[in-house]
Design an enzyme around this catalytic site. Structure first.
Site, short mmCIF file in Angstrom:
data_model
loop_
_atom_site.label_atom_id
_atom_site.label_comp_id
_atom_site.label_asym_id
_atom_site.label_seq_id
_atom_site.Cartn_x
_atom_site.Cartn_y
_atom_site.Cartn_z
N ASP A 50 0.83 -1.20 0.00
CA ASP A 50 0.00 0.00 0.00
C ASP A 50 0.87 1.25 0.00
O ASP A 50 1.52 1.57 0.99
CB ASP A 50 -0.92 0.00 1.22
CG ASP A 50 -1.84 1.21 1.25
OD1 ASP A 50 -2.90 1.15 0.61
OD2 ASP A 50 -1.49 2.21 1.91
N TYR A 55 3.33 9.70 -0.51
CA TYR A 55 4.45 9.05 0.18
C TYR A 55 5.76 9.19 -0.59
O TYR A 55 6.83 8.92 -0.05
CB TYR A 55 4.17 7.56 0.39
CG TYR A 55 2.90 7.21 1.12
CD1 TYR A 55 2.15 8.18 1.81
CD2 TYR A 55 2.42 5.90 1.13
CE1 TYR A 55 0.98 7.84 2.46
CE2 TYR A 55 1.26 5.56 1.79
CZ TYR A 55 0.53 6.52 2.45
OH TYR A 55 -0.63 6.18 3.09
N HIS A 116 -7.30 9.75 -1.96
CA HIS A 116 -6.66 9.74 -0.65
C HIS A 116 -7.49 10.41 0.45
O HIS A 116 -7.41 10.02 1.61
CB HIS A 116 -5.29 10.42 -0.74
CG HIS A 116 -4.31 9.93 0.27
ND1 HIS A 116 -2.96 9.84 0.04
CD2 HIS A 116 -4.47 9.47 1.54
CE1 HIS A 116 -2.35 9.36 1.12
NE2 HIS A 116 -3.24 9.14 2.04
N SER A 147 -10.43 6.76 0.41
CA SER A 147 -9.79 6.72 1.72
C SER A 147 -10.21 7.96 2.51
O SER A 147 -10.33 9.05 1.94
CB SER A 147 -8.26 6.69 1.56
OG SER A 147 -7.62 6.61 2.81
N GLN A 181 -10.54 2.82 2.71
CA GLN A 181 -9.40 2.72 3.63
C GLN A 181 -9.46 3.84 4.66
O GLN A 181 -9.61 5.01 4.31
CB GLN A 181 -8.08 2.81 2.85
CG GLN A 181 -6.85 2.64 3.73
CD GLN A 181 -5.56 2.79 2.96
OE1 GLN A 181 -4.73 3.65 3.28
NE2 GLN A 181 -5.34 1.96 1.94
N SER A 251 6.46 -1.26 8.65
CA SER A 251 7.72 -1.30 9.39
C SER A 251 8.84 -1.31 8.37
O SER A 251 8.66 -1.70 7.23
CB SER A 251 7.80 -2.55 10.28
OG SER A 251 9.04 -2.56 10.98
N ARG A 256 10.45 -7.16 12.46
CA ARG A 256 9.06 -6.75 12.72
C ARG A 256 8.17 -6.99 11.51
O ARG A 256 6.98 -7.29 11.66
CB ARG A 256 9.01 -5.28 13.14
CG ARG A 256 9.55 -5.04 14.54
CD ARG A 256 9.46 -3.58 14.93
NE ARG A 256 10.03 -3.35 16.25
CZ ARG A 256 10.29 -2.16 16.75
NH1 ARG A 256 10.03 -1.06 16.03
NH2 ARG A 256 10.80 -2.03 17.95
#
Length: 294
Positions: A50, A55, A116, A147, A181, A251, A256
């Site tokens: 995702d 980003y 978004h 979202s 989302q 992460s 993790r």
């Protein structure tokens, strides 16, 4: 059933495609670290990544997909149209952004493209949705959704879909909502939005499923972590999964990344799922669900 879920479990989308029930988020992962983290996730068994234009790491995800050696058809890639309070797109800009995302990621198609956030006003929300619908028709995108929409935004989108059906030539021409989302965890359950989506078979994705680690010391979480021999993060991801949602843990730490996927060897009871859920409304990220239609 939740008890039989595995890392390979999928949910059927309204578009007809399948979405893996566990996703890997790359929110705020630096561009130069995204490829490495995504490759680690794919190595650990994740098949759902995702990302978002905001980003700035679509390229890293795309590169990892190509370098992984895994067939493209087995990896589900999501990105999102950037909509901010001070910088939002209209129809033409959204069309251009879809092409740019494909170019940046270096992929022939995008599995899921979301709006978004609901900023920009009604006309722009409709225009961006129309651009996504046209991209589906053109084979650039397979599934679309939203979202951070509140119920009032979702109601408006249904009206926009009806209008586009009339404008574009009939039933189904207005597009279909496959995914919603939102920030979702026991302290921000958003049951009103979840119920709206469930009635329409819209898959509900949960970002911030581990609450950025800020609730790991909650007594209810600690108790279950001790009972099952799991980390607080694993308990919270499992909670999302058993609610029927698609959690999107993130992460950059390899151990993790693996740990967050090790959630299939135990199951919370229904009473434990209910006990974890709070009546508290405490989002830790932004909350565009509350903005007005205009």
């Amino acid at each position: 059933m939740a008890s039989s879920y595995t890392i390979n479990s999928t949910a059927k989308l309204n578009s007809g495609y399948e979405i893996p029930r566990l996703g890997f988020g790359v929110y705020q992962t630096p561009p130069d670290e995204t490829e490495v983290a995504t490759l680690e996730a794919l190595k650990a068994g994740y098949r759902h990544i995702d990302s978002a234009v905001l980003y700035r790491n679509e390229a890293g995800v795309g590169s990892a997909i190509k370098k992984s050696g895994i067939p493209r058809s087995e990896i589900f890639f999501t990105t999102k149209i950037p909509q901010l309070p001070s910088s939002f797109l209209d129809y033409d800009q959204a069309k251009a952004q879809i092409d740019k995302s494909l170019q940046t990621a270096g992929l022939e198609y995008i599995d899921l493209y979301l709006i978004h956030a609901p900023y920009g006003g009604s006309a722009n929300r409709k225009g961006v949705w129309k651009a996504l619908v046209e991209a589906v028709d053109a084979g650039k995108i397979r599934s679309i959704g939203i979202s951070n929409y509140g119920v009032h935004h979702l109601d408006e989108l249904e009206q926009h879909i009806k209008e586009l059906e009339t404008e574009r030539g009939g039933q189904g021409k207005g597009g279909v909502i496959s995914v919603a989302q939102h920030e979702v965890h026991p302290w921000c359950a958003r049951n009103d939005i979840a119920e709206w989506c469930a009635k329409r078979n819209i898959v509900f994705e949960a970002y911030c499923p581990v609450v950025r680690g800020k609730r790991f010391d909650e007594p209810s979480v600690v108790k279950l972590a001790q009972k099952y021999g799991k980390t607080p993060a694993q308990i919270l991801i499992r909670w999302s999964l058993q609610k029927g949602y698609v959690p999107l843990p993130k992460s950059v730490t390899p151990s993790r990344i693996v740990e967050n996927a090790e959630i299939y060897d135990f199951e919370l009871t229904q009473a434990e799922v209910d006990e974890l859920e709070s009546t508290e409304y405490a989002p830790i990220a932004w909350d565009p669900t509350k903005i007005g239609l205009n």
